[in-house]
Design an enzyme around this catalytic site. Sequence first.
Site, PDB file in Angstrom:
ATOM      1  N   ARG A  46     -36.240   2.895  40.761  1.00 41.08           N
ATOM      2  CA  ARG A  46     -36.388   3.963  39.930  1.00 41.08           C
ATOM      3  C   ARG A  46     -36.097   5.247  40.724  1.00 41.08           C
ATOM      4  O   ARG A  46     -35.371   6.125  40.434  1.00 41.08           O
ATOM      5  CB  ARG A  46     -37.922   4.237  39.452  1.00 41.08           C
ATOM      6  CG  ARG A  46     -38.186   5.545  38.692  1.00 41.08           C
ATOM      7  CD  ARG A  46     -39.605   5.396  37.879  1.00 41.08           C
ATOM      8  NE  ARG A  46     -40.427   4.949  38.569  1.00 41.08           N
ATOM      9  CZ  ARG A  46     -41.445   4.995  39.562  1.00 41.08           C
ATOM     10  NH1 ARG A  46     -41.073   6.087  40.180  1.00 41.08           N
ATOM     11  NH2 ARG A  46     -42.324   4.049  39.762  1.00 41.08           N
ATOM     12  N   TYR A  98     -28.189  20.985  19.461  1.00 40.97           N
ATOM     13  CA  TYR A  98     -28.233  19.585  18.828  1.00 40.97           C
ATOM     14  C   TYR A  98     -29.625  19.544  18.259  1.00 40.97           C
ATOM     15  O   TYR A  98     -30.848  19.911  18.976  1.00 40.97           O
ATOM     16  CB  TYR A  98     -28.334  18.455  20.161  1.00 40.97           C
ATOM     17  CG  TYR A  98     -28.417  17.138  19.700  1.00 40.97           C
ATOM     18  CD1 TYR A  98     -27.573  16.718  18.972  1.00 40.97           C
ATOM     19  CD2 TYR A  98     -29.540  16.450  20.442  1.00 40.97           C
ATOM     20  CE1 TYR A  98     -27.942  14.952  18.503  1.00 40.97           C
ATOM     21  CE2 TYR A  98     -29.798  15.339  20.100  1.00 40.97           C
ATOM     22  CZ  TYR A  98     -29.064  14.686  19.240  1.00 40.97           C
ATOM     23  OH  TYR A  98     -29.066  13.098  18.947  1.00 40.97           O
ATOM     24  N   ASP A 170     -25.866  22.862  28.161  1.00 42.51           N
ATOM     25  CA  ASP A 170     -25.447  21.368  27.639  1.00 42.51           C
ATOM     26  C   ASP A 170     -24.041  21.483  27.347  1.00 42.51           C
ATOM     27  O   ASP A 170     -23.519  22.041  26.706  1.00 42.51           O
ATOM     28  CB  ASP A 170     -26.297  21.373  26.467  1.00 42.51           C
ATOM     29  CG  ASP A 170     -25.910  19.914  25.903  1.00 42.51           C
ATOM     30  OD1 ASP A 170     -24.728  19.313  26.193  1.00 42.51           O
ATOM     31  OD2 ASP A 170     -26.940  19.225  24.971  1.00 42.51           O
ATOM     32  N   LYS A 195     -21.654  10.491  24.963  1.00 49.29           N
ATOM     33  CA  LYS A 195     -20.335  11.151  24.130  1.00 49.29           C
ATOM     34  C   LYS A 195     -19.081  11.041  24.914  1.00 49.29           C
ATOM     35  O   LYS A 195     -18.810   9.901  25.110  1.00 49.29           O
ATOM     36  CB  LYS A 195     -20.858  12.444  23.664  1.00 49.29           C
ATOM     37  CG  LYS A 195     -22.209  12.786  23.211  1.00 49.29           C
ATOM     38  CD  LYS A 195     -22.476  12.109  21.910  1.00 49.29           C
ATOM     39  CE  LYS A 195     -23.951  12.047  21.692  1.00 49.29           C
ATOM     40  NZ  LYS A 195     -24.601  13.208  21.440  1.00 49.29           N
TER      41      LYS A 195
HETATM   42  C1  LIG Z   1     -26.018  13.671  21.335  1.00 49.59           C
HETATM   43  C2  LIG Z   1     -26.381  15.049  22.081  1.00 49.59           C
HETATM   44  C3  LIG Z   1     -27.332  15.063  22.934  1.00 49.59           C
HETATM   45  C4  LIG Z   1     -28.550  13.907  22.871  1.00 49.59           C
HETATM   46  O1  LIG Z   1     -28.104  12.819  23.810  1.00 49.59           O
HETATM   47  P1  LIG Z   1     -28.592  11.459  23.582  1.00 49.59           P
HETATM   48  O2  LIG Z   1     -27.819  10.768  24.726  1.00 49.59           O
HETATM   49  O3  LIG Z   1     -28.229  10.993  22.154  1.00 49.59           O
HETATM   50  O4  LIG Z   1     -29.934  11.429  23.980  1.00 49.59           O
HETATM   51  C5  LIG Z   1     -27.655  16.475  23.557  1.00 49.59           C
HETATM   52  N1  LIG Z   1     -26.817  17.495  23.348  1.00 49.59           N
HETATM   53  C6  LIG Z   1     -25.772  17.427  22.548  1.00 49.59           C
HETATM   54  C7  LIG Z   1     -24.879  18.540  22.368  1.00 49.59           C
HETATM   55  C8  LIG Z   1     -25.435  16.163  22.067  1.00 49.59           C
HETATM   56  O5  LIG Z   1     -24.337  16.051  21.301  1.00 49.59           O
END
Ligand SMILES: *Cc1c(COP(=O)(O)O)cnc(C)c1O
Length: 379
Positions: A46, A98, A170, A195
């Site tokens: 961890r 998001y 982000d 993504k």
């Molecule tokens: C999908 C997404 C998240 C969340 O991520 P997960 O891997 O699904 O937990 C956060 N920010 C953006 C811009 C996203 O598209």
Amino acid sequence: MKFDTASIHGGISEDKDTGAVSVPIYQSSTFHQHVLGGEPKWEYARTGNPTRNAVEKLIADLEGGVAGFAFASGSAAIHAVLSLFSQGDHIIVGNDVYGGTFRLLNQVLVRQGLTFTAVDTRDINAVTAAVQANTKALYLETPTNPLLHVSDLKALSAIAKAHNLLTIVDNTFATPYNQRPLELGADIVVHSASKYLGGHSDLVAGLAVTNDAELGERIGFLQNSIGAILGPQDSWLLQRGIKTLGVRMRAHEANAKAVYAYLKKQPKVATIYYPGQPGTKDYETAKAQMDGFGGMISFELQAGLDAKKFVESLHLIALAESLGSLESLIEVPAVMTHGSIPREIRLANGIQDELIRLSIGLEDITDLIADLDQAFVAL
Ligand SMILES: *Cc1c(COP(=O)(O)O)cnc(C)c1O
């Protein structure tokens, strides 16, 4: 090292013990400590695992940071970073983030005593006006999800610095290939690596990077304390995905440009949201701070046309949440990714019920356009 080279040779790209050019999957939860009370490099997985460490070093290199952290999801990365803050702290947050981030803020973190003000971060004055005595951070996405609005990271991080706030970005939609927020003044970058970074719809993962060693210590402490780490198999898969990020992003962008040109001429489309659309403020900001416009386009159909019918008529482009993968994906944010946001807030932020979000994949552009075209005909 240029980006394409760094994505292959950056971080830890080879196993030092064996010379394996693909970092092995260290499927081990603990490591033999030969000396009691020594300072072993690895102790418990961890806290640290060599495979995870390789992808953490790689994303730190690509974002121009000093420390990277890999999590079990983007949401876990965001949660760990927002755990830097304490009861009574206030955070300014972009109003078009998001849906899951919105839910984390408003249904989890508010119960722990954090407060938030949502603003359109393209409006610098609105951001300045939202600063309070207890404000500790500015948290935003650019381009945003799903409206692809672009905020000026240099100007925002300058304001944040002047008020002693951390800037947290982000960077999921842009990826470090197209945008490196730390170079523009941000303090922390977070990613849903599920993504573009993973890139193949086979992984849920998150990343955080900072260019400040002391902040890095604190995020590392939170990663270890909260414990939502990325496992070694997924860390390996993520590193494998990142190796081709540059080629994929160029191909995504080329296809997106062609889809934009098609939609622009399609009379059944009313409005297009795309950072590469000339004549908008978003376009000017994107041109100044990004190396490309990415592979995401959102659009609205002409009034009276049925978004449900449209997305259900597609054969090749899959109706699915998520984005940034090889295969093209389409969704209706109001029903799917942003369904957790109350309708009146969604509408106030410009997300219409009929808004369609398209993640343009790497299929042959002729097939993509043909699929869109037959769905428009079906309307
Ligand atoms: C999908 C997404 C998240 C969340 O991520 P997960 O891997 O699904 O937990 C956060 N920010 C953006 C811009 C996203 O598209």
